[in-house]
Enzyme design. Structure first.
Site, PDB file in Angstrom:
ATOM      1  N   LYS A  64       6.553  23.029 -14.551  1.00 40.72           N
ATOM      2  CA  LYS A  64       5.467  21.910 -14.176  1.00 40.72           C
ATOM      3  C   LYS A  64       5.493  21.997 -12.822  1.00 40.72           C
ATOM      4  CE  LYS A  64       4.366  17.227 -14.419  1.00 40.72           C
ATOM      5  NZ  LYS A  64       4.307  16.038 -15.219  1.00 40.72           N
ATOM      6  N   ARG A  97      -3.998  21.839 -13.880  1.00 37.83           N
ATOM      7  CA  ARG A  97      -2.984  20.827 -14.245  1.00 37.83           C
ATOM      8  C   ARG A  97      -3.242  19.969 -15.812  1.00 37.83           C
ATOM      9  NH1 ARG A  97       0.228  15.997 -10.604  1.00 37.83           N
ATOM     10  NH2 ARG A  97       1.417  15.202 -12.534  1.00 37.83           N
ATOM     11  N   LYS A 141       2.653  11.403 -11.050  1.00 36.30           N
ATOM     12  CA  LYS A 141       1.716  10.570 -11.994  1.00 36.30           C
ATOM     13  C   LYS A 141       2.473   9.174 -12.017  1.00 36.30           C
ATOM     14  CE  LYS A 141      -1.397  13.610 -14.586  1.00 36.30           C
ATOM     15  NZ  LYS A 141      -1.753  13.893 -15.913  1.00 36.30           N
ATOM     16  N   HIS A 181      -1.518  10.902 -27.702  1.00 44.29           N
ATOM     17  CA  HIS A 181      -1.664   9.400 -27.315  1.00 44.29           C
ATOM     18  C   HIS A 181      -2.630   8.651 -28.229  1.00 44.29           C
ATOM     19  CE1 HIS A 181      -1.189  10.975 -22.921  1.00 44.29           C
ATOM     20  NE2 HIS A 181       0.070  10.578 -23.333  1.00 44.29           N
ATOM     21  N   GLU A 234       8.635  18.523 -24.984  1.00 42.71           N
ATOM     22  CA  GLU A 234       7.928  18.595 -23.844  1.00 42.71           C
ATOM     23  C   GLU A 234       8.114  19.938 -23.242  1.00 42.71           C
ATOM     24  OE1 GLU A 234       5.417  16.953 -22.545  1.00 42.71           O
ATOM     25  OE2 GLU A 234       5.682  14.749 -23.290  1.00 42.71           O
ATOM     26  N   HIS A 262      -1.264  16.472 -26.122  1.00 44.44           N
ATOM     27  CA  HIS A 262      -1.380  14.880 -25.662  1.00 44.44           C
ATOM     28  C   HIS A 262      -2.507  14.195 -25.986  1.00 44.44           C
ATOM     29  CE1 HIS A 262       2.304  16.193 -23.544  1.00 44.44           C
ATOM     30  NE2 HIS A 262       2.524  15.083 -23.235  1.00 44.44           N
ATOM     31  N   ASN A 319      -1.544  18.639 -20.608  1.00 42.60           N
ATOM     32  CA  ASN A 319      -1.810  17.940 -21.362  1.00 42.60           C
ATOM     33  C   ASN A 319      -1.865  18.494 -22.816  1.00 42.60           C
ATOM     34  OD1 ASN A 319      -2.186  15.165 -20.202  1.00 42.60           O
ATOM     35  ND2 ASN A 319      -3.882  16.391 -19.111  1.00 42.60           N
ATOM     36  N   GLU A 352      -5.099  17.043 -11.007  1.00 46.10           N
ATOM     37  CA  GLU A 352      -5.586  17.376 -12.110  1.00 46.10           C
ATOM     38  C   GLU A 352      -7.122  17.896 -11.958  1.00 46.10           C
ATOM     39  OE1 GLU A 352      -3.401  15.771 -15.269  1.00 46.10           O
ATOM     40  OE2 GLU A 352      -5.183  15.810 -16.596  1.00 46.10           O
ATOM     41  N   ARG A 403       0.839  -1.296   0.014  1.00 43.19           N
ATOM     42  CA  ARG A 403      -0.034  -0.040  -0.119  1.00 43.19           C
ATOM     43  C   ARG A 403       0.805   1.470   0.022  1.00 43.19           C
ATOM     44  NH1 ARG A 403      -3.636  -2.846   3.562  1.00 43.19           N
ATOM     45  NH2 ARG A 403      -5.395  -3.929   2.335  1.00 43.19           N
ATOM     46  N   HIS A 451       7.021   9.130 -27.950  1.00 40.53           N
ATOM     47  CA  HIS A 451       6.106   9.707 -27.091  1.00 40.53           C
ATOM     48  C   HIS A 451       6.360  11.407 -27.405  1.00 40.53           C
ATOM     49  CE1 HIS A 451       3.417  11.074 -23.891  1.00 40.53           C
ATOM     50  NE2 HIS A 451       4.584  11.907 -23.590  1.00 40.53           N
TER      51      HIS A 451
HETATM   52  N1  LIG Z   1       4.389  10.603 -15.204  1.00 37.59           N
HETATM   53  C1  LIG Z   1       4.253  11.489 -15.984  1.00 37.59           C
HETATM   54  O1  LIG Z   1       3.739  12.588 -15.466  1.00 37.59           O
HETATM   55  C2  LIG Z   1       4.866  11.377 -17.414  1.00 37.59           C
HETATM   56  C3  LIG Z   1       4.807  12.649 -18.063  1.00 37.59           C
HETATM   57  C4  LIG Z   1       5.426  12.508 -19.337  1.00 37.59           C
HETATM   58  C5  LIG Z   1       5.723  11.074 -20.073  1.00 37.59           C
HETATM   59  N2  LIG Z   1       5.532  10.125 -19.313  1.00 37.59           N
HETATM   60  C6  LIG Z   1       5.604   8.776 -19.739  1.00 37.59           C
HETATM   61  O2  LIG Z   1       7.181   8.755 -20.026  1.00 37.59           O
HETATM   62  C7  LIG Z   1       7.437   7.674 -20.939  1.00 37.59           C
HETATM   63  C8  LIG Z   1       8.622   8.553 -22.038  1.00 37.59           C
HETATM   64  O3  LIG Z   1       9.626   8.518 -21.332  1.00 37.59           O
HETATM   65  P1  LIG Z   1      11.179   8.966 -22.102  1.00 37.59           P
HETATM   66  O4  LIG Z   1      11.116   9.748 -23.274  1.00 37.59           O
HETATM   67  O5  LIG Z   1      12.124   9.062 -20.864  1.00 37.59           O
HETATM   68  O6  LIG Z   1      11.293   7.283 -22.595  1.00 37.59           O
HETATM   69  P2  LIG Z   1      11.992   5.867 -22.030  1.00 37.59           P
HETATM   70  O7  LIG Z   1      12.049   5.851 -20.589  1.00 37.59           O
HETATM   71  O8  LIG Z   1      11.522   4.855 -22.802  1.00 37.59           O
HETATM   72  O9  LIG Z   1      13.592   6.160 -22.373  1.00 37.59           O
HETATM   73  C9  LIG Z   1      13.992   6.289 -23.418  1.00 37.59           C
HETATM   74  C10 LIG Z   1      15.211   5.407 -23.939  1.00 37.59           C
HETATM   75  O10 LIG Z   1      16.288   5.994 -23.323  1.00 37.59           O
HETATM   76  C11 LIG Z   1      16.867   5.024 -22.871  1.00 37.59           C
HETATM   77  N3  LIG Z   1      17.893   5.817 -21.692  1.00 37.59           N
HETATM   78  C12 LIG Z   1      17.326   6.381 -20.689  1.00 37.59           C
HETATM   79  N4  LIG Z   1      18.123   7.170 -20.020  1.00 37.59           N
HETATM   80  C13 LIG Z   1      19.114   7.210 -20.688  1.00 37.59           C
HETATM   81  C14 LIG Z   1      20.450   7.597 -20.619  1.00 37.59           C
HETATM   82  N5  LIG Z   1      20.906   8.657 -19.545  1.00 37.59           N
HETATM   83  N6  LIG Z   1      21.559   7.377 -21.569  1.00 37.59           N
HETATM   84  C15 LIG Z   1      21.287   6.509 -22.752  1.00 37.59           C
HETATM   85  N7  LIG Z   1      20.085   6.103 -22.663  1.00 37.59           N
HETATM   86  C16 LIG Z   1      19.055   6.366 -21.744  1.00 37.59           C
HETATM   87  C17 LIG Z   1      15.991   4.203 -22.227  1.00 37.59           C
HETATM   88  O11 LIG Z   1      16.649   2.895 -21.823  1.00 37.59           O
HETATM   89  C18 LIG Z   1      15.125   4.181 -23.346  1.00 37.59           C
HETATM   90  O12 LIG Z   1      15.671   3.309 -24.387  1.00 37.59           O
HETATM   91  C19 LIG Z   1       6.223   7.443 -21.664  1.00 37.59           C
HETATM   92  O13 LIG Z   1       5.783   6.335 -21.265  1.00 37.59           O
HETATM   93  C20 LIG Z   1       5.233   8.433 -21.116  1.00 37.59           C
HETATM   94  O14 LIG Z   1       3.999   8.280 -21.217  1.00 37.59           O
HETATM   95  C21 LIG Z   1       4.921  10.286 -17.927  1.00 37.59           C
END
Ligand SMILES: NC(=O)c1ccc[n+]([C@@H]2O[C@H](COP(=O)([O-])OP(=O)(O)OC[C@H]3O[C@@H](n4cnc5c(N)ncnc54)[C@H](O)[C@@H]3O)[C@@H](O)[C@H]2O)c1
Length: 361
Positions: free
Chosen positions: A226, A240, A133, A251, A184, A247, A244, A236, A111, A263
């Site tokens: 942010k 907040r 999130k 999405h 972003e 987005h 989006n 949200e 939990r 993304h």
């Molecule tokens: N929680 C939230 O508020 C929120 C906001 C925006 C996006 N997201 C989510 O985040 C995800 C996208 O995140 P992302 O763009 O970081 O992608 P990701 O986590 O897939 O990372 C991208 C790639 O980079 C690699 N990588 C990570 N750090 C590295 C580094 N320092 N050097 C070399 N390679 C590295 C990873 O292994 C992966 O292959 C999506 O699933 C999206 O839905 C969440």
């Protein structure tokens, strides 16, 4: 080092931003800990983390298809097998995928256990690691009967107790992934921050070269935006949702295998689609969309899809968006020179027009 404060009463926390800060900052993690580390980041850590007797390591392959309950269960299992209880801190080290999955595991294990986010991509630094999130993708059926993932449709709000953004980590990031994070940052600038937009435009080359000083400033400014929004509206309920911007379109595009979009790339096209809606509705001046396309192109980001898929495919995905209320489509749209508003009941004709403007048929 720069710090951004996320003000949330007794759940407030700090984001620390700077080059080569990880070893020192993680040094504070004493006692039982579960480290969930991105496969591609593990080799970069060297001797940054040393594991004591109460600390467990698990690596994770970061992909959208692996952003599932199955991955969350693997973390729960590893924690149970290592005897972790509620005193454990889960440390998620990686991009947004590891952050979202690790965060959801932290929110749900017994939990809820404490969480430290260590974002290692630009996107995760300026966006995913801030605001609590967490979540995973779920499966859904496409109109042609094939299976597709529903983005982030299961999850929880779970604030970390600290975020550590080591700018040095960005040096190893693939150029395409770096550009995704920039998308972003552009989104944050479009939410009423012309100073950030000008900073991004005038430092485009240094940003694409990942120059440390410029990146630290970019992360600081973007994360601050942010943080302010999240502090005012954690769950949200209102403002907040502005985060989006672009987005709802993104999405709908991101899960389509034909489009092969990451993304941030989907967000980039989504920003243009949202701008097209605004232009059609007279909410922005003529030329706004062209300027958007120009900025994104300068940053190496796409402003249209390369494969034409039917408008109806996207509309059916967009109808599932979590922001929608009472069956009405709710979109965040740019307004004025630099700003955005939450807009209800945008008609299907305007949405279709925008989708066609970014390459749908
Ligand atoms: N929680 C939230 O508020 C929120 C906001 C925006 C996006 N997201 C989510 O985040 C995800 C996208 O995140 P992302 O763009 O970081 O992608 P990701 O986590 O897939 O990372 C991208 C790639 O980079 C690699 N990588 C990570 N750090 C590295 C580094 N320092 N050097 C070399 N390679 C590295 C990873 O292994 C992966 O292959 C999506 O699933 C999206 O839905 C969440």
């Amino acid at each position: 080092m720069n710090c951004v404060q996320i003000e949330l009463g007794d759940r407030s926390y700090e984001m620390q931003i700077g080059p080569s800060i990880l070893k020192k900052m993680l040094g504070d993690v004493q006692g039982p800990a579960m480290f969930v580390v991105d496969d591609n980041v593990m080799p970069l850590l060297g001797n940054v983390i040393s594991f004591g007797g109460e600390q467990t390591l698990m690596t994770m392959f970061a992909s959208e298809t692996n952003k599932t309950m199955g991955s969350v269960e693997k973390i729960w299992d590893a924690m149970l097998n290592a005897g972790h209880d509620r005193e454990t801190t889960l440390v998620a080290i990686g991009g947004g995928i590891v952050g979202d999955v690790g965060g959801f595991a932290a929110a749900t294990y017994m939990r809820g256990v404490e969480l430290i986010q260590v974002p290692t991509t630009l996107l995760a630094m300026v966006d995913a690691s801030i605001g609590g999130k967490t979540g995973v993708n779920t499966k859904r059926t496409r109109s042609n009967g094939s299976e597709i993932m529903g983005k982030n449709l299961a999850g929880a709000f779970w604030q970390p107790k600290k975020v550590i953004a080591d700018i040095q980590m960005l040096q190893s990031l693939d150029a395409r992934q770096l550009r995704c994070g920039i998308a972003e940052c552009v989104k944050h600038a479009m939410l009423g921050n012309p100073v950030l937009l000008t900073f991004i435009e005038s430092n485009a080359a240094a940003i694409l070269n990942c120059e440390l000083e410029v990146m630290e400033e970019l992360v600081f400014q973007s994360a601050s935006i942010k943080a302010k929004v999240v502090s005012r509206d954690e769950r949200e309920g209102g403002e907040r949702a502005l985060l989006n911007l672009g987005h709802t379109f993104a999405h709908a595009m991101e899960p389509m295998p034909e489009l092969d979009l990451l993304h941030g790339e989907a967000v980039s096209i989504g920003l243009v689609a949202a701008a097209c809606c605004s232009e059609a509705l007279g909410m922005v001046g003529v030329g706004f969309v062209d300027h958007m396309r120009e900025v994104l192109t300068k940053l190496g980001l796409p402003s249209r899809m390369q494969t034409a898929l039917p408008v109806s495919e996207f509309v059916s995905m967009m109808k599932l968006d979590k922001k929608n209320k009472g069956g009405q489509m709710r979109l965040v749209l740019p307004e004025g020179d630099c700003g955005a508003v939450i807009t209800d009941g945008v008609d299907l004709e305007t949405i279709s027009l925008a989708l066609r403007a970014v390459g749908a048929c």
